[in-house]
Scaffold this motif. Sequence first.
Motif, short mmCIF file in Angstrom:
data_model
loop_
_atom_site.label_atom_id
_atom_site.label_comp_id
_atom_site.label_asym_id
_atom_site.label_seq_id
_atom_site.Cartn_x
_atom_site.Cartn_y
_atom_site.Cartn_z
N PHE A 306 0.90 -1.19 -0.13
CA PHE A 306 0.17 -0.11 0.06
C PHE A 306 0.75 1.28 -0.18
O PHE A 306 1.15 1.96 0.81
CB PHE A 306 -0.94 0.06 1.32
N PRO A 307 1.50 1.56 -1.19
CA PRO A 307 2.31 2.70 -1.13
C PRO A 307 1.76 4.16 -0.97
O PRO A 307 2.22 5.18 -0.66
CB PRO A 307 2.82 2.50 -2.42
N ASN A 308 0.63 4.08 -1.07
CA ASN A 308 -0.42 5.28 -1.03
C ASN A 308 -1.21 5.31 0.25
O ASN A 308 -2.10 6.11 0.51
CB ASN A 308 -1.27 5.85 -2.27
N GLY A 309 -0.81 4.58 1.07
CA GLY A 309 -1.75 4.51 2.45
C GLY A 309 -2.62 3.35 2.60
O GLY A 309 -2.78 2.54 1.53
N LEU A 310 -2.69 2.71 3.82
CA LEU A 310 -3.27 1.42 3.86
C LEU A 310 -4.75 1.42 3.32
O LEU A 310 -5.43 2.53 3.53
CB LEU A 310 -3.28 1.43 5.37
N ALA A 311 -5.09 0.37 2.86
CA ALA A 311 -6.38 0.37 2.06
C ALA A 311 -6.80 1.25 1.05
O ALA A 311 -7.99 1.63 0.81
CB ALA A 311 -7.56 0.36 3.11
N ASN A 312 -5.68 1.82 0.61
CA ASN A 312 -5.83 2.89 -0.57
C ASN A 312 -5.32 2.88 -2.03
O ASN A 312 -5.00 3.76 -2.68
CB ASN A 312 -5.43 4.10 0.24
N ASN A 313 -5.23 1.49 -2.28
CA ASN A 313 -4.84 1.33 -3.63
C ASN A 313 -5.89 1.81 -4.95
O ASN A 313 -5.47 2.03 -5.82
CB ASN A 313 -4.39 -0.08 -3.96
N ASN A 314 -6.85 2.15 -4.53
CA ASN A 314 -7.94 2.74 -5.18
C ASN A 314 -8.02 4.23 -5.24
O ASN A 314 -8.76 4.83 -5.97
CB ASN A 314 -9.40 2.06 -4.94
N GLY A 315 -7.21 4.74 -4.33
CA GLY A 315 -7.09 6.30 -4.13
C GLY A 315 -8.44 6.88 -3.53
O GLY A 315 -8.59 8.01 -3.65
N GLN A 316 -9.21 5.97 -2.74
CA GLN A 316 -10.44 6.60 -2.11
C GLN A 316 -10.24 6.92 -0.69
O GLN A 316 -11.08 7.79 -0.20
CB GLN A 316 -11.60 5.70 -2.29
N VAL A 317 -9.29 6.67 0.02
CA VAL A 317 -9.07 7.38 1.30
C VAL A 317 -9.00 8.49 1.62
O VAL A 317 -8.21 9.24 0.73
CB VAL A 317 -7.94 6.23 1.95
N GLY A 318 -9.73 9.41 2.27
CA GLY A 318 -9.62 10.91 2.36
C GLY A 318 -10.74 11.37 1.71
O GLY A 318 -11.00 12.68 1.71
N LYS A 319 -11.06 10.52 0.29
CA LYS A 319 -12.05 11.42 -0.59
C LYS A 319 -13.37 11.42 0.03
O LYS A 319 -13.99 10.84 1.14
CB LYS A 319 -12.23 10.62 -1.83
N ASN A 320 -14.29 12.39 -0.59
CA ASN A 320 -15.86 12.56 -0.14
C ASN A 320 -16.03 12.69 1.31
O ASN A 320 -16.85 12.24 2.12
CB ASN A 320 -16.46 11.41 -0.63
N LEU A 321 -15.24 13.55 1.87
CA LEU A 321 -15.26 14.15 3.05
C LEU A 321 -16.41 15.17 3.32
O LEU A 321 -17.02 15.88 2.34
CB LEU A 321 -14.05 15.01 3.80
#
Length: 571
Positions: A306-321
């Motif tokens: 997970f080079p972009n953060g844990l559970a974030n290979n789809n780039g969705q962590v942090g989105k749609n706050l």
Amino acid sequence: MKYDICIVGSGAGASPVAYTLAKAGAKVLILEKGPWLTEKEFFKDELAISLRDAYNPKLSDEQHVIEELYQDQNGEAYWQGEPTSESGWSFWNGNVVGGSSNFMSGYFHRLKPIDFKLKSEFGEIEGANVEDWPITYEELEPYYAKVEREIGVSGKVVQHPFQEPRSSDFPYPPVLEHPVASWIDKAAKLIGYHAIPVPRAILSRPAMGRNSCEYSGYCSSYGCSSGAKGDARAALLNHAVATGNLTIIPNAKVYHLSSNESGEVTGVNYYDSAGRKRLVSANIYVVACQAIETSRLLLASKSKKFPNGLANNNGQVGKNLVFSAGGTGQGDFSYDQLTEQKQAELKQVGPFINRALQDWYQINDKNFNGANQQGKAKGGTIDFLFYQNPIARARGTERDENGELMWGKQLQAALHKEFTSYKTLRFEVFNDWLPTDDCFVTLDQETTDKWGDPVAKVRIGAHGHDLLVGEYLAEKGAKLLEAMGAENISTSVSSYPPTNLMAGGCRFGVDPKTSVLDKNCRAHEVNNLYVTDGSFMPTGGSVPYTFTIYANAFRVAEHIKRLWKQVSLKP
């Protein structure tokens, strides 16, 4: 020691999991960044609340970077970030055991069936990322009822046009009400509104080892010294600790979740109260440290897989706050315009107003011109209240009409007028903050906290539709104040977020490409990781979030308990 369950955070999203699993016999660990305070440490200290931020970190030690939208001289829009240590704008909500639930007002409105299917009911809105929930109201309803019993919710069901289905009445009678509540009822009936009692997560009578409300008048932003408020610590964690199966480590700042090549979490890295690095491990991990900090932790937990953060290979962590859109309104009642009886009623301190309007939870008005321009839209809730804190009330009266500070007799006269000539009734509007591509969490690459870790950078872009709905509702609230005979009526609707109401960032859904969690709030990409704070919410609804966070956490806790039993029963 290796635990069965390790939970990061201790608030409304964490405590139902700890409570359910500890009572079932699992060995549970909670890591909480703040101290472990009890009723003995909670005083009605106005200086601590109004002039100091007593229950949150110093912004010089722990801060955020907030990105706002600006325009240059040519009218070109651009985003610019500012550290909160410079602006003084705190996005913390209570760093103590029990989290921000210690300081809530306890307005416990349920979401309604419509909130679970906004996209299906109202269609797409350009510029918004609205999605239906992967569960229904009917699936969550038993857990709303469970929260009412376990947390202790006082209220009374009154039928109104948008009353949600219920399997049971409230387990506790309503808390005492201020006489002005009857003024609202009378005026509402006169103009065709439906004023309803507000369910409160406050005990109206002693129960579950806790005292009933003492009606001090100090509730919102204050810790409860009687234990009547249904905060996570008093209502759930105390009982979970009593089982002998829950360990709470306060003053533990988690900075990284380790994971292996197969993608499972293997340990939690944290700083203890002395600043030393520690590591603990468990079979199942739960993150519940409020929306912004949950996204920050997952983004910071990088690994080979997970080079972009844990559970974030789809780039969705942090989105749609999301936050809560809406605003406020107010009107004054002058004592010299009232009878002696009305004056005496208005001057009472302690009992709650406890009135709300939900007549426009769904707007169906041809004069409303929202984003879909159909006269139909999701609406919201209007809650009425008094500000009881004298210091908060006095702030703002220290300046004259020209904005100059007043001193001596001039200031004394202004304060005397403020406290003896009138009283202000206020309302708060809650409506959906639509998720967009311009509201999200990332890591700031320049600003760090006192441990040297990157802080969360938060972009706070709002959708224009939110303002239209908020203004529509505020006009309805102002109309009620007018019918009550209030003077100096004003409203304010803003695109700035209320920092005590945040959700999203790790939304749950069916499609792993567009969501972080599945319907049980387990990470699509990490089998032993769950997120149970408000991060899971695809949309926020039009009520405060704490009740729904509690209910969903109880729902997820049952899923985790079944999984734990399957593992623990293996030979």
